[in-house]
Design an enzyme around this catalytic site. Structure first.
Site, short mmCIF file in Angstrom:
data_model
loop_
_atom_site.label_atom_id
_atom_site.label_comp_id
_atom_site.label_asym_id
_atom_site.label_seq_id
_atom_site.Cartn_x
_atom_site.Cartn_y
_atom_site.Cartn_z
N SER A 1 -3.80 0.56 -4.29
CA SER A 1 -3.17 -0.65 -3.76
C SER A 1 -4.16 -1.81 -3.62
O SER A 1 -3.83 -2.84 -3.04
CB SER A 1 -2.51 -0.37 -2.41
OG SER A 1 -3.44 0.16 -1.48
N GLU B 1 -6.41 9.16 0.13
CA GLU B 1 -6.62 7.71 0.24
C GLU B 1 -7.69 7.20 -0.72
O GLU B 1 -7.52 6.14 -1.32
CB GLU B 1 -7.00 7.32 1.68
CG GLU B 1 -5.87 7.48 2.69
CD GLU B 1 -4.74 6.47 2.53
OE1 GLU B 1 -4.84 5.57 1.67
OE2 GLU B 1 -3.76 6.58 3.27
N HIS C 1 1.27 5.73 -1.77
CA HIS C 1 1.92 6.98 -1.39
C HIS C 1 3.27 7.16 -2.07
O HIS C 1 3.66 8.29 -2.40
CB HIS C 1 2.04 7.03 0.13
CG HIS C 1 0.72 6.92 0.81
ND1 HIS C 1 -0.24 7.91 0.73
CD2 HIS C 1 0.16 5.91 1.53
CE1 HIS C 1 -1.33 7.52 1.40
NE2 HIS C 1 -1.11 6.31 1.88
N HIS D 1 0.83 -1.20 0.00
CA HIS D 1 0.00 0.00 0.00
C HIS D 1 0.87 1.26 0.00
O HIS D 1 0.62 2.19 -0.77
CB HIS D 1 -0.91 0.01 1.22
CG HIS D 1 -1.56 1.33 1.49
ND1 HIS D 1 -2.74 1.71 0.89
CD2 HIS D 1 -1.17 2.38 2.26
CE1 HIS D 1 -3.06 2.93 1.29
NE2 HIS D 1 -2.12 3.37 2.12
#
Length: 289
Positions: free
Chosen positions: A222, A203, A162, A157
């Protein structure tokens, strides 16, 4: 990993279930490994180097399988800005990169770096570190039995979400904007408002491209399963107050997503709202904290 993930939607490819039922929460060998890697973050100071991790062949196999799945999913469902940033960060297909490797690339591109987390990080530290160019990332890998889904952020993730973001100046500017807002406030009510806006943008945000919703949020990037059902989500125009009034879904895919016209639109929307946010206005928005 922000404490917003205590309320993470539970999403799996094909089936849905409670987080407590996920094998990563019940496998003693996996839990011991996860705990050992998380312990490396004990006492870690923001900006200190992350330790090198010797990943197992099982962990490397999980990475390779997810990399293949996300390659296809990103081409189909990710926005152009994400696809361009992914080319810049050069996520390796055959192995899990070390924090230092990812961080060195990000520093050259945007001045950001990974800093070590072992799990949940309180909002003040997690959000505030973004103002200084640091993003808290973990080193453990999701359970191999369900490689296309994790009930908590893992290194997949953090790198595929990110890490890709922070290769692009437009994304990095949004992270800094959120971080700068966090260091201006003191109360948990204000920090939670900032955290919730982070959740619905960095997110779980989407952009409208050619009349089609395309993902940019790290949680979407992700999860190939959740990317594949974007067309079944309720998508609303991005509005800060509407996002703050939207509850989190804790037992299924995130049902409501907020779409912007561009990353500039995301940044402008957040800047307009956050410029007026202080501890007093946060209490008016969230009178009970």
């Amino acid at each position: 990993m922000s404490d917003v993930w205590r309320r993470t939607p539970i999403a799996a490819d094909g089936t849905l279930g409670a987080a407590a039922e996920h094998p990563g929460r019940r496998d003693p060998l996996y839990l011991a490994r996860r705990h050992a890697l998380a312990e490396l973050a004990r006492g870690h100071r923001v900006g200190d180097p992350s330790p090198v991790v010797e990943y197992t062949e099982s962990e490397q196999a999980t990475w390779r399988r997810v990399h293949r799945a996300l390659d296809d999913a990103h081409r189909a469902y990710a926005c152009r800005a994400v696809l361009d940033a992914r080319e810049e960060v050069r996520v390796p297909a055959d192995r899990i990169p070390q924090h230092a490797e990812v961080g060195a690339r990000l520093r050259r591109l945007t001045g950001f770096d990974f800093t070590l987390a072992g799990g949940v990080v309180e909002n003040e530290r997690f959000l505030g570190s973004m103002a200084r160019g640091y993003f808290h990332a973990v080193q453990f890998v999701r359970h191999p039995a369900v490689p296309l889904y994790s009930p908590e952020p893992d290194i997949i993730h953090d790198v595929f979400g990110h890490g890709i973001h922070l290769a692009a100046p437009e994304f990095a500017a949004i992270y800094r904007l959120i971080g700068q807002a966090a260091v201006r406030v003191k109360t948990e009510a204000a920090l939670q408002i900032i955290s919730d806006l982070y959740w619905f943008t960095l997110e779980y945000g989407v952009l409208e491209e050619g009349g089609t919703p395309k993902a940019y949020g790290a949680a979407l990037l992700s999860s190939s399963g959740e990317l594949g059902r974007l067309d079944r989500s309720r998508i609303r125009d991005l509005n800060a107050l509407d996002a703050l009034a939207t509850p989190y879904e804790i037992s299924g895919y995130q049902p409501v997503l907020f779409a912007a016209r561009s990353l500039t639109h995301v940044a402008d929307t957040l800047a307009a709202f956050l410029s007026d946010l202080d501890d007093d206005s946060a209490l008016r928005l969230r009178p009970h904290g």
